[in-house]
Motif scaffolding. Structure first.
Motif, PDB file in Angstrom:
ATOM      1  N   THR A  32       0.852  -1.188   0.000  1.00 29.61           N
ATOM      2  CA  THR A  32       0.000   0.000   0.000  1.00 29.61           C
ATOM      3  C   THR A  32       0.886   1.236   0.000  1.00 29.61           C
ATOM      4  O   THR A  32       1.686   1.435   0.923  1.00 29.61           O
ATOM      5  CB  THR A  32      -0.934   0.017   1.220  1.00 29.61           C
ATOM      6  N   ALA A  33       0.769   2.033  -1.066  1.00 29.82           N
ATOM      7  CA  ALA A  33       1.603   3.227  -1.243  1.00 29.82           C
ATOM      8  C   ALA A  33       0.737   4.470  -1.136  1.00 29.82           C
ATOM      9  O   ALA A  33      -0.305   4.575  -1.787  1.00 29.82           O
ATOM     10  CB  ALA A  33       2.306   3.186  -2.594  1.00 29.82           C
ATOM     11  N   ARG A  37      -1.665  11.786  -6.666  1.00 33.15           N
ATOM     12  CA  ARG A  37      -2.169  11.082  -7.854  1.00 33.15           C
ATOM     13  C   ARG A  37      -1.127  11.033  -8.966  1.00 33.15           C
ATOM     14  O   ARG A  37      -1.044  10.072  -9.718  1.00 33.15           O
ATOM     15  CB  ARG A  37      -3.437  11.772  -8.360  1.00 33.15           C
ATOM     16  N   GLN A  40       1.263   8.020  -8.760  1.00 36.20           N
ATOM     17  CA  GLN A  40       0.733   6.786  -9.328  1.00 36.20           C
ATOM     18  C   GLN A  40       0.769   6.839 -10.848  1.00 36.20           C
ATOM     19  O   GLN A  40       1.176   5.876 -11.509  1.00 36.20           O
ATOM     20  CB  GLN A  40      -0.697   6.544  -8.854  1.00 36.20           C
ATOM     21  N   TRP A  65      -2.737   1.734  -4.404  1.00 36.86           N
ATOM     22  CA  TRP A  65      -2.390   3.158  -4.366  1.00 36.86           C
ATOM     23  C   TRP A  65      -3.449   3.930  -3.588  1.00 36.86           C
ATOM     24  O   TRP A  65      -4.638   3.876  -3.903  1.00 36.86           O
ATOM     25  CB  TRP A  65      -2.295   3.718  -5.778  1.00 36.86           C
ATOM     26  N   THR A  67      -4.146   7.701  -2.942  1.00 39.79           N
ATOM     27  CA  THR A  67      -3.641   8.979  -3.453  1.00 39.79           C
ATOM     28  C   THR A  67      -4.578  10.143  -3.154  1.00 39.79           C
ATOM     29  O   THR A  67      -5.780   9.972  -3.005  1.00 39.79           O
ATOM     30  CB  THR A  67      -3.404   8.906  -4.972  1.00 39.79           C
TER      31      THR A  67
END
Length: 426
Positions: A32-33, A37, A40, A65, A67
């Protein structure tokens, strides 16, 4: 109720056994990053392809992601997560302005992970991006995206004003700014120089041409010394003479972009990447005419002091309270590898490795690649990291604007800034 047949029981039992035998389903690995936006997008989409694909296939993992479109929202969430007992965030993107000691201590020192699985060619990263990520000798993050400032000019306006030679020292640059300030026959005012007045990096892009700074890398305040005072006195003269716009203190980057594209401003201080927007032929009649210039040093400093462009950058960090640090590190290694850096650069990311700028595809997409590579290699952040850096930045900007707008003499403004910032250093 229906009776359960032997066939139904065996089928159900076999299905459960088969499901348990599939580790990819029962124990799927996910990183999980948390970031912007655009992080990504640059990592997964564009001419460079998906920079995570090879790693995902090899590791049998996926990326989740999380974001936001706002930098403050990213850091608010990330810095809240890293103070919990445990977090679901495996990797976070941190802007250099937030890489202050109290925050760095919340992220994993990477030296141990690097011994277990080495980072590819660590010497390839720009030195100015590595130093701010160290605390007590330990590295806490890996640079992944940068924006380095340049002087961007409209060569068509230089031609219009009869300028045939670019400035070779700071004194010539100041004269050029004055020459490029004029009013057209239709009444349109053209400003020789325009930039946003809310970022210390913009002022330091000019101050460093004279050897000036707000603070040194080791935390000494030098704002009230002659080079910085001389820079602000010059800008105050520019403001009086109309070289800078009358709404200098409030103009934003979107307005600067419009002015540049319409030929209402001849030069600006902005990251190299802005050249892509400025040179878009659909946005104005000057598409393709914008070029970059590394600001030249003052004549008496040329060859003695190297110019240090201002830079801002994002880094990949692992929270200390993250649950799967080795997997997080593998993700970071993949994105920050030479291949990953090049792929993201082709997708629009500011590459943090010097060698990336030699890629032929990148040079074709970025005509200014050589200039940006040289600037990045010599770059330095605007202020050193300390816990009250954000407050210090705001004070420097407040006093700087007072000097440029003529509300205070430059020396008094920087004396006041020094007195106000010094207690924040502890």
């Amino acid at each position: 109720m229906h009776a359960i047949s032997r066939r139904t029981l065996l089928t159900g039992t076999a299905g459960a056994a088969a499901l348990a035998a599939l580790p990819s389903l029962a124990q799927a690995k996910t990183v999980t990053a948390l970031g912007h936006r655009v992080h990504q997008t640059c990592a997964t989409t564009g001419p460079g392809g998906d920079a995570t694909e090879a790693w995902r296939n090899q590791a049998g993992a996926s990326v989740n992601w999380v974001t936001f479109g706002d930098n403050n929202a990213i850091h608010e969430r990330l810095l809240r997560e890293v103070t919990l007992g445990e977090t679901s965030i495996d990797v976070g993107y941190l802007l250099n302005g937030r890489a202050v000691p109290r925050n760095l201590r919340l992220f994993e020192p990477l030296d141990g992970l690097m011994k277990e699985a080495a980072l590819e060619s660590p010497e390839d990263f720009a030195p100015g991006l590595i130093a701010p990520l160290k605390l007590d000798g330990a590295l806490h993050g890996i640079p992944v995206r940068h924006a380095t400032n340049a002087l961007i000019y409209n060569e068509a306006l230089l031609e219009e004003r009869g300028v045939t030679k670019l400035p070779t020292n700071f004194e010539e640059l100041t004269e050029l700014a004055r020459k490029l300030t004029f009013k057209r026959e239709d009444g349109t005012q053209v400003y020789g120089l325009a930039f946003t007045a809310v970022f210390a990096s913009n002022f330091l892009t000019l101050a460093r041409c004279l050897g000036g700074d707000y603070m040194t890398s080791d935390g000494k305040i030098v704002a009230a010394e002659p080079p910085m005072v001389k820079t602000l006195s010059l800008l105050a003269d520019f403001y009086k003479a109309g070289v800078l716009p009358r709404n200098f203190a409030t103009v934003n980057n979107e307005e600067i972009t419009t002015w540049m594209q319409q030929g209402r401003a001849a030069m600006t201080i902005n990251p190299f990447a802005r050249l892509v927007t400025y040179n878009d032929p659909s946005k104005g009649k000057y598409g393709g005419r914008f070029k970059s210039l590394l600001p030249p040093m003052a004549a008496d400093l040329a060859g003695k002091v190297a110019f240090a462009p201002t830079v801002e950058f994002w880094s990949l960090m692992i929270p200390k309270n993250a649950k799967q640090k080795p997997l997080s590190w593998e993700f970071i290694r993949a994105l920050s590898s030479k291949a990953g850096t090049t792929a993201m650069a082709l997708n629009g990311n500011g590459p943090v490795r010097i060698s990336t700028y030699a890629d032929e595809k990148l040079k074709a997409a970025m005509p200014y690649a050589a200039d940006e590579a040289a600037a990045l290699k010599a770059s330095r952040i605007h202020l050193p990291a300390f816990d009250e850096q954000a407050r210090a930045h705001d004070i420097f900007i407040e006093e700087t604007q007072a000097a440029v707008l003529g509300r205070k003499p430059a020396q008094q403004a920087m004396d006041d800034a020094t007195a106000r910032v010094k207690p924040l250093l502890g």
